[in-house]
Enzyme design. Structure first.
Site, short mmCIF file in Angstrom:
data_model
loop_
_atom_site.label_atom_id
_atom_site.label_comp_id
_atom_site.label_asym_id
_atom_site.label_seq_id
_atom_site.Cartn_x
_atom_site.Cartn_y
_atom_site.Cartn_z
N VAL A 1 35.83 38.29 30.17
CA VAL A 1 37.27 38.09 30.29
C VAL A 1 37.85 39.02 31.34
O VAL A 1 37.46 40.18 31.47
CB VAL A 1 38.00 38.32 28.94
N ASP A 2 38.78 38.50 32.10
CA ASP A 2 39.57 39.32 33.01
C ASP A 2 40.62 40.06 32.19
O ASP A 2 41.00 39.62 31.10
CB ASP A 2 40.24 38.39 34.04
N LYS A 3 41.09 41.19 32.70
CA LYS A 3 42.08 41.97 31.96
C LYS A 3 43.50 41.47 32.19
O LYS A 3 44.16 40.94 31.30
CB LYS A 3 42.00 43.46 32.34
N THR A 4 43.96 41.61 33.44
CA THR A 4 45.36 41.33 33.74
C THR A 4 45.67 39.85 33.62
O THR A 4 45.05 39.02 34.28
CB THR A 4 45.70 41.81 35.17
#
Length: 827
Positions: free
Chosen positions: A515-518
């Site tokens: 998963v990407d954070k932002t």
């Protein structure tokens, strides 16, 4: 016509407009035509595309590209010492850029090549169907791929025409299929009686023939599969349709060659013609055409991601000429070393280095960082990012296919080509099923020839034909598409939009979610998450709101993301902004202003902050927040912590995913401290920070190579390559259009719980597909031996054509009914 003075400078060329002038006159007519020093074309001063002043002379050009070319290397066209020195300096600068640039030189222009998504070893110089599987080939050069809907338009046209003929053909065949051949005896169609079944056969022949003609692409691909010894779905379609149509045509034209035991006359009194297979042939073709339309539409959606990426960088760049004036040239014409100007609000046209100016640049598309990056002389900038506040002058270091965005495009294209479409499973089955059926048909022919009653040849021919016809799997063609169609509808109701059916099918097998954070785990928008009053341990809410009001009033004129977060916080609290005077931005530090008579300074003043507040700044930094200090009339008064908040249900979603056996990894282009802070709050153990788009792609690729089934969830342009490379790409519905186009699944609300629901839906759909395949193959397992005549020696039974048609229909109905159960699936 060229003339040069003693210094070697090019002098504008003039042409006499009058032949009456004498050779001794000094007052020549004013020059009207000038020679372009690049292409040597003659241009008029008034109509010249551009002009450049160099070393006191003005040079006129026929087009913008000639002007840009002259500005890059005037020494090649103006033979003066100063010009040569300028060119030498330019070459040195470009050499320095090249030495700092690790990218390879642009590839030489070569002929475009095409490959198959399912068989990457197939590479040709011409588009067309793959010789192994029949799928349309795709260009290897994604950046130059032009959206071509010609095949989709053609298949759609063929499907509509085929449907128009197939529907009445089915209507004519229903009485026979239902065991009521006399149903239409008294009916009239176009004034023709239907008491004679031979007339029915001729009508069916007239309706089926155009449909078979529309299947020409399938027959061509089936022939290719035979030539290349690569059995696939088109082999089944070609053999089944071809044999059934040829047999039915012969039975219609010469009905007497059919044995009485296989004739409809032995089944129903009053019928004198043999049963035909026109209707199954037409239905198979129509269904196959529909399947091709669905596949082509899906592949068109994958190409949309690349088109979105291509559109990121502007088409025009502001090129700074040698005389410091600027012209607009196409980005495709840029060369390394070109000086470019980028104004506030514009996209940066190519990768480069800042040589003058200060600004903030929104790089979220690549880094995922919600806060803009400050840029000044010596900093690198990336094509496609957005310049926000100031004007920058940059020198191009990478152009064309060298740029980072071009690299992402290449990665996305490669990843999308590596993903097999839904047809792959059917082709794998066909590769085994087709030779088995052909072998059974051949054995049937030999067996009836050697052991069958007279006329043995006719029995052998018709029973072997029956095997080929009955093996063409209508139900198999419906098994997967029907489950997928119903599942897609069920997912839409649950906020899960499925763009790529293969992604939904593979999601059940995923054991690692990256998963990407932002924007994925966090909201993606900076917010004021804490306010502290300096010198007051227990400030009241009105006191804090008053400090926020002063800060927002001062920041309202700033375009910085931190300033917008403070203004947004004031708006959320319904605070009225106060009059502001003497606003001044301090690049890299903050702003100054006078608000309601008070001198306000906001920004990063760590050197002047007390040790106590320096500790608070460090505390928020460790929490992944940015601390902004407020100074009022020279006194440090407040601290605002600005961060990207974690989504409210993110932690529960991660727990649910872990309970489903999915390991969650977090990747982000943000800094290490912020990444670790977010990971700690969510209970994530595997974190990678400050990763580039290419590194995200590589991270996902390595996991897949290690044997993992990987899903990637993200929302930004920087996630596009990784989304495409993953077994399953999942985009947030509130993310960028590029990420949405690159992913196979879109979560409408950007809600991670949607992934939990999608996995449940995938598992339910996979189970449903397996049930449908069992129903479809169960029919074939039972029907093929009967068609071969294995029961004839014992019971004297041969395959009743009408029973066969009914069985095919019932098999399809059972598949459809089973697929519809997915509408009630609990997610």
């Amino acid at each position: 016509m060229d003339a040069m003075n003693n210094a070697g400078r090019v002098i504008p060329v003039s042409i006499q407009l009058s032949s009456n002038s004498t050779s001794g006159k000094q007052n020549q007519p004013a020059p009207t035509l000038f020679e372009d020093p690049i292409c040597h074309m003659l241009v008029e001063r008034e109509s010249a595309a551009d002009a450049v002043v160099f070393q006191g002379n003005t040079y006129y050009f026929c087009n913008i590209n000639c002007s840009a070319k002259f500005s890059r290397s005037p020494g090649r066209y103006v033979a003066t010492q100063d010009a040569n020195a300028h060119e030498a300096n330019t070459q040195v600068a470009n050499t320095q850029i090249a030495s700092a640039d690790t990218a390879a030189e642009p590839e030489s222009v070569k002929q475009n090549q095409f490959t198959c998504p399912m068989h990457p070893e197939i590479i040709t110089t011409k588009p067309g169907p793959c010789p192994l599987c029949g799928m349309a080939l795709e260009s290897l050069d994604a950046s130059e791929t032009v959206e071509d809907d010609s095949e989709l338009v053609d298949m759609t046209r063929r499907f509509k025409l085929a449907l128009a003929f197939t529907v009445p053909l089915i209507a004519l065949s229903l009485p026979e299929m239902l065991g009521q051949p006399d149903l239409f005896n008294q009916a009239r169609l176009f004034g023709l009686p239907f008491a004679n079944p031979q007339t029915m056969n001729w009508l069916q022949f007239a309706l089926a023939t155009p449909v078979v003609w529309l299947a020409k692409p399938f027959f061509e691909r089936a022939l290719d599969s035979v030539k290349n010894k690569s059995w696939n779905m088109f082999t089944l379609i070609g053999s089944g349709v071809g044999v059934s149509y040829l047999y039915s045509t012969i039975a219609t034209i010469v009905p007497n060659i059919i044995p009485a035991t296989l004739s409809a006359a032995s089944l129903h009194s009053g019928m004198t013609s043999s049963y035909t297979y026109f209707e199954p042939a037409a239905v198979i073709i129509t269904l196959a055409l529909l399947g091709q339309i669905l596949e082509l539409k899906a592949r068109k959606q994958t190409g949309a991601a690349i088109r979105e990426l291509v559109a990121l960088t502007p088409q025009i760049a502001h090129f700074i000429k040698i005389d410091d004036r600027e012209i607009d040239i196409a980005v495709s014409k840029l060369e390394r070393g070109d000086k470019l100007r980028v104004r506030p609000g514009e996209s940066i046209p190519t990768d480069g280095i800042v040589i003058s100016g200060q600004s903030t640049v929104d790089e979220a598309m690549l880094t995922g960082e919600a806060l803009a990056a400050s840029k000044q002389s010596g900093d690198l900038v990336i094509g496609g990012t957005i310049n926000q506040t100031g004007t920058l002058t940059i020198k191009a270091t990478k152009v064309g296919k060298e740029t980072i965005v071009a690299g992402i495009i290449k990665l996305v294209a490669q990843a999308q080509r590596s993903r097999a479409p839904v047809q792959k499973r059917v082709d794998q089955i066909a590769s085994l099923f087709v030779p088995i059926v052909v072998a059974i048909a051949f054995a049937t022919f030999i067996g009836w020839m050697m052991l069958g009653p007279q006329p043995s040849f006719t029995y052998a021919l018709l029973n072997s034909v029956a095997v080929l016809i009955i093996a063409c799997p209508c139900a198999l063609g419906l098994a997967t598409p029907m489950s997928i169609t119903v599942a897609i509808g069920r997912g839409a109701k649950a906020g899960v939009l499925v763009k790529d059916a293969q992604s939904l099918e593979e999601l059940r097998q995923v054991d690692v979610l990256v998963v990407d954070k932002t924007g994925t785990l966090t909201e993606g928008k900076p917010k004021v998450t804490a306010t502290e009053q300096i010198g007051n341990q227990s400030p009241s809410e009105p006191e804090l709101l008053q400090l926020l009001q002063l800060a927002a009033s001062a920041e309202v004129s700033s375009e910085h993301p931190l300033a917008r977060a403070i203004v947004a916080a004031a708006s959320e609290n319904n605070l009225e902004l106060l009059p502001t005077e003497e606003f001044q931005a301090i690049p890299g530090v903050g702003i100054k202003a006078v608000v309601a008579g008070q001198k306000i300074v906001i920004g990063h003043f760590r050197s002047s902050a007390s040790s106590q507040w320096q500790e608070r700044v460090n505390h928020y930094s460790e929490q992944g927040a940015t601390a902004v200090l407020l100074e009022i009339d020279g006194a440090m008064s407040a601290l605002f912590a600005i961060s990207d908040p974690i989504k409210s249900n993110a932690k529960q979603a991660i727990v649910d995913l872990q309970n489903q056996g999915v390991v969650v990894h977090m990747l982000t282009g943000d800094n290490q401290k912020t990444a670790e802070a977010v990971a700690g709050k969510l209970g994530l153990k595997t974190v990678a920070a400050q990763v580039t788009p290419a590194e995200k792609h590589s991270y996902v690729a390595k996991l897949i190579e290690s044997g993992k089934k990987v899903a990637m969830a993200g929302d930004g342009i920087n996630d596009a390559a990784a989304l495409s490379r993953a077994n399953v790409g999942i985009a947030m519905g509130n993310g960028t259009s590029v990420a949405i186009e690159a992913a196979g699944i879109v979560l409408v609300k950007g809600d991670l719980q949607g992934i939990v629901r999608a996995i449940k839906l995938s598992r339910a759909m996979a189970s449903n597909i397996n049930q449908n395949l069992f129903l479809a193959f169960g029919y074939n397992v039972m029907a093929v031996p009967l068609a071969a005549g294995l029961l004839y020696p014992i019971f004297g039974l041969l395959l009743n054509p009408m029973v066969a048609s009914m069985a095919m229909s019932l098999s399809s109905v059972s598949v459809i009914a089973n697929a519809l159960r997915l509408r009630q699936a609990k997610l």
